[in-house]
Motif scaffolding. Sequence first.
Motif, PDB file in Angstrom:
ATOM      1  N   HIS A 278       0.842  -1.194   0.000  1.00  0.00           N
ATOM      2  CA  HIS A 278       0.000   0.000   0.000  1.00  0.00           C
ATOM      3  C   HIS A 278       0.884   1.254   0.000  1.00  0.00           C
ATOM      4  O   HIS A 278       0.636   2.203  -0.759  1.00  0.00           O
ATOM      5  CB  HIS A 278      -0.926  -0.017   1.207  1.00  0.00           C
ATOM      6  N   SER A 279       1.911   1.249   0.818  1.00  0.00           N
ATOM      7  CA  SER A 279       2.833   2.380   0.867  1.00  0.00           C
ATOM      8  C   SER A 279       3.549   2.553  -0.473  1.00  0.00           C
ATOM      9  O   SER A 279       3.682   3.673  -0.979  1.00  0.00           O
ATOM     10  CB  SER A 279       3.855   2.167   1.987  1.00  0.00           C
ATOM     11  N   ARG A 280       3.999   1.451  -1.061  1.00  0.00           N
ATOM     12  CA  ARG A 280       4.660   1.526  -2.382  1.00  0.00           C
ATOM     13  C   ARG A 280       3.700   2.092  -3.421  1.00  0.00           C
ATOM     14  O   ARG A 280       4.107   2.898  -4.262  1.00  0.00           O
ATOM     15  CB  ARG A 280       5.122   0.137  -2.822  1.00  0.00           C
ATOM     16  N   TYR A 281       2.447   1.664  -3.369  1.00  0.00           N
ATOM     17  CA  TYR A 281       1.461   2.130  -4.346  1.00  0.00           C
ATOM     18  C   TYR A 281       1.176   3.622  -4.186  1.00  0.00           C
ATOM     19  O   TYR A 281       1.078   4.353  -5.164  1.00  0.00           O
ATOM     20  CB  TYR A 281       0.172   1.316  -4.203  1.00  0.00           C
ATOM     21  N   ASP A 282       1.075   4.067  -2.968  1.00  0.00           N
ATOM     22  CA  ASP A 282       0.727   5.468  -2.706  1.00  0.00           C
ATOM     23  C   ASP A 282       1.910   6.430  -2.786  1.00  0.00           C
ATOM     24  O   ASP A 282       1.712   7.608  -3.072  1.00  0.00           O
ATOM     25  CB  ASP A 282       0.094   5.612  -1.318  1.00  0.00           C
ATOM     26  N   GLN A 283       3.128   5.947  -2.535  1.00  0.00           N
ATOM     27  CA  GLN A 283       4.218   6.895  -2.297  1.00  0.00           C
ATOM     28  C   GLN A 283       5.492   6.678  -3.105  1.00  0.00           C
ATOM     29  O   GLN A 283       6.511   7.298  -2.801  1.00  0.00           O
ATOM     30  CB  GLN A 283       4.565   6.887  -0.805  1.00  0.00           C
ATOM     31  N   THR A 284       5.482   5.794  -4.104  1.00  0.00           N
ATOM     32  CA  THR A 284       6.718   5.573  -4.854  1.00  0.00           C
ATOM     33  C   THR A 284       6.468   5.593  -6.358  1.00  0.00           C
ATOM     34  O   THR A 284       5.319   5.617  -6.817  1.00  0.00           O
ATOM     35  CB  THR A 284       7.380   4.218  -4.489  1.00  0.00           C
ATOM     36  N   THR A 285       7.548   5.519  -7.096  1.00  0.00           N
ATOM     37  CA  THR A 285       7.447   5.490  -8.554  1.00  0.00           C
ATOM     38  C   THR A 285       6.957   4.143  -9.068  1.00  0.00           C
ATOM     39  O   THR A 285       6.692   4.003 -10.259  1.00  0.00           O
ATOM     40  CB  THR A 285       8.818   5.812  -9.196  1.00  0.00           C
ATOM     41  N   ALA A 286       6.806   3.166  -8.198  1.00  0.00           N
ATOM     42  CA  ALA A 286       6.282   1.855  -8.596  1.00  0.00           C
ATOM     43  C   ALA A 286       4.779   1.918  -8.889  1.00  0.00           C
ATOM     44  O   ALA A 286       4.203   0.960  -9.405  1.00  0.00           O
ATOM     45  CB  ALA A 286       6.552   0.819  -7.507  1.00  0.00           C
ATOM     46  N   ARG A 287       4.155   3.040  -8.603  1.00  0.00           N
ATOM     47  CA  ARG A 287       2.690   3.171  -8.750  1.00  0.00           C
ATOM     48  C   ARG A 287       2.206   2.796 -10.147  1.00  0.00           C
ATOM     49  O   ARG A 287       1.226   2.084 -10.283  1.00  0.00           O
ATOM     50  CB  ARG A 287       2.246   4.582  -8.399  1.00  0.00           C
ATOM     51  N   MET A 288       2.850   3.263 -11.189  1.00  0.00           N
ATOM     52  CA  MET A 288       2.368   3.008 -12.542  1.00  0.00           C
ATOM     53  C   MET A 288       2.419   1.508 -12.880  1.00  0.00           C
ATOM     54  O   MET A 288       1.478   0.963 -13.453  1.00  0.00           O
ATOM     55  CB  MET A 288       3.156   3.816 -13.567  1.00  0.00           C
TER      56      MET A 288
END
Length: 111
Positions: free
Chosen positions: A72-82
């Motif tokens: 969830h943190s990676r999805y909301d706060q990193t460039t890994a979102r896309m």
Amino acid sequence: MALRKDTKARDFTRGEKMAIAERDSIDGWTCCVFCGAPAPATLAWSNAHYISRAQGGLGIAQNGLTLCPRCHSRYDQTTARMEMRAYFREYLMGIYPGWNENDLIYRKENT
């Protein structure tokens, strides 16, 4: 104090959280749909919005994902979102025939 209509529409109800947890379960265990980690409790992680609340994402199962805190943190706060978003898009499209991102956004005229 009552919630504004848009705020209420973007929150997941307990019923929606249960539907998401059930949908994202493997052998009866609610799991993160990205890494597969099992949740410590049924409703522990059923709170991630595919389209964020800030972007008007509705609190409906078609816009919800079970994600562990790390994902969830990676999805909301990193460039890994896309990259993650593309994976989640395919996941949700596979579950809901006719799934469309435009149907997941709060619009004042729909209230």
